[in-house]
Design an enzyme around this catalytic site. Structure first.
Site, PDB file in Angstrom:
ATOM      1  N   HIS A  34       0.847  -1.186   0.000  1.00 50.47           N
ATOM      2  CA  HIS A  34       0.000   0.000   0.000  1.00 50.47           C
ATOM      3  C   HIS A  34       0.891   1.248   0.000  1.00 50.47           C
ATOM      4  O   HIS A  34       1.854   1.321   0.768  1.00 50.47           O
ATOM      5  CB  HIS A  34      -0.892  -0.020   1.249  1.00 50.47           C
ATOM      6  CG  HIS A  34      -1.821   1.147   1.304  1.00 50.47           C
ATOM      7  ND1 HIS A  34      -2.976   1.206   0.555  1.00 50.47           N
ATOM      8  CD2 HIS A  34      -1.756   2.309   1.992  1.00 50.47           C
ATOM      9  CE1 HIS A  34      -3.577   2.353   0.784  1.00 50.47           C
ATOM     10  NE2 HIS A  34      -2.861   3.045   1.654  1.00 50.47           N
ATOM     11  N   ASP A  81      -6.796  -2.468   4.308  1.00 48.39           N
ATOM     12  CA  ASP A  81      -5.495  -1.881   4.659  1.00 48.39           C
ATOM     13  C   ASP A  81      -5.238  -1.861   6.177  1.00 48.39           C
ATOM     14  O   ASP A  81      -4.660  -0.903   6.710  1.00 48.39           O
ATOM     15  CB  ASP A  81      -5.379  -0.443   4.104  1.00 48.39           C
ATOM     16  CG  ASP A  81      -5.509  -0.403   2.585  1.00 48.39           C
ATOM     17  OD1 ASP A  81      -5.097  -1.368   1.933  1.00 48.39           O
ATOM     18  OD2 ASP A  81      -6.021   0.604   2.053  1.00 48.39           O
TER      19      ASP A  81
HETATM   20  C1  GRF Z   1       1.071   0.595  -6.184  1.00 43.73           C
HETATM   21  O1  GRF Z   1       1.279   1.942  -5.850  1.00 43.73           O
HETATM   22  C2  GRF Z   1       0.585  -0.183  -4.988  1.00 43.73           C
HETATM   23  O2  GRF Z   1       1.112   0.258  -3.782  1.00 43.73           O
HETATM   24  C3  GRF Z   1      -0.907   0.071  -5.017  1.00 43.73           C
HETATM   25  O3  GRF Z   1      -1.238   0.082  -6.399  1.00 43.73           O
HETATM   26  C4  GRF Z   1      -0.091   0.443  -7.160  1.00 43.73           C
HETATM   27  C5  GRF Z   1       0.142  -0.664  -8.142  1.00 43.73           C
HETATM   28  O4  GRF Z   1       1.168  -0.382  -9.047  1.00 43.73           O
HETATM   29  N1  GRF Z   1      -1.610  -0.910  -4.230  1.00 43.73           N
HETATM   30  P1  GRF Z   1       1.702  -1.523  -9.992  1.00 43.73           P
HETATM   31  O5  GRF Z   1       0.499  -2.107 -10.732  1.00 43.73           O
HETATM   32  O6  GRF Z   1       2.395  -2.559  -9.177  1.00 43.73           O
HETATM   33  O7  GRF Z   1       2.643  -0.832 -10.947  1.00 43.73           O
END
Ligand code: GRF
Length: 190
Positions: A113, A149
């Site tokens: 997160h 979360d």
């Molecule tokens: C990341 O910022 C993650 O923390 C959040 O969604 C985003 C996903 O990015 N849960 P990616 O698809 O891994 O590039």
């Protein structure tokens, strides 16, 4: 080439919905000699998730399950059992898994997160961190429980928010941290 200790490695499934940059970083780390895990399965709830290309390029079994949540979970559970998965990693997976899924999976489910939980649960974390004039932000890898979360924290990485940081700049900086944090967190719990 298979690594010598491949039968000792934990088998990981990654659930995605989009870009997949965290999936990519997990795949990269899994190829290092010191890695204790291997990505065996990728599941996307979106047919056009760009992240699926990382799975395809790396010849990792990948499935699209574009269904309502309950049917998604039913199919996903079958795959988890078929591939004898040890840990599920959520990486940009935009659905909230039901308590029934969490119970039936019987394996750890973890998530990344983009905030310093318990601060800024939910979406648009960078916008809210800047608007709220927070001094620091970062990312958190945590276990998934039935509340959004809110599961036990495994690892956090923190950075100072600069006056010059826009949402775009901050999200890029934090994404870089995420790519380190996810594999570190896995190593910590395996
Ligand atoms: C990341 O910022 C993650 O923390 C959040 O969604 C985003 C996903 O990015 N849960 P990616 O698809 O891994 O590039």
């Amino acid at each position: 080439m298979e690594k010598l200790n491949s039968n000792l490695e934990k088998k990981i499934a990654v659930f995605i919905s989009g870009r997949g940059s965290n999936l990519n970083s997990l795949i990269k780390h899994s190829k290092l000699k010191k890695s204790k895990y291997r990505i065996k399965l990728v599941i996307s709830n979106k047919a056009h998730a760009k992240g699926l290309n990382y799975a395809r390029r790396n010849k990792i079994k990948n499935y699209i399950i574009e269904k309502k949540l309950i049917s998604f979970e039913k199919d996903a559970l079958k795959l988890i059992s078929k591939f004898k998965i040890d840990i599920i990693c959520l990486a940009g997976f935009m659905r909230i898994l039901t308590p029934n899924f969490i119970k039936k999976a019987k394996i750890p489910i973890i998530n990344i997160h983009p905030s310093l939980l318990p601060k800024l649960k939910g979406l648009n974390t960078h916008e809210r961190a800047i608007a709220g004039k927070h001094d620091y932000s970062g990312c958190t890898v945590h276990y998934v429980n039935e509340k959004l979360d809110s599961g036990k924290i495994i690892l956090q990485k923190k950075i100072k928010i600069l006056k010059s940081d826009t949402v775009e700049i901050l999200s890029k900086k934090i994404l870089k941290l995420e790519h380190k944090a996810y594999s570190e967190a896995l190593s910590k719990i395996i």
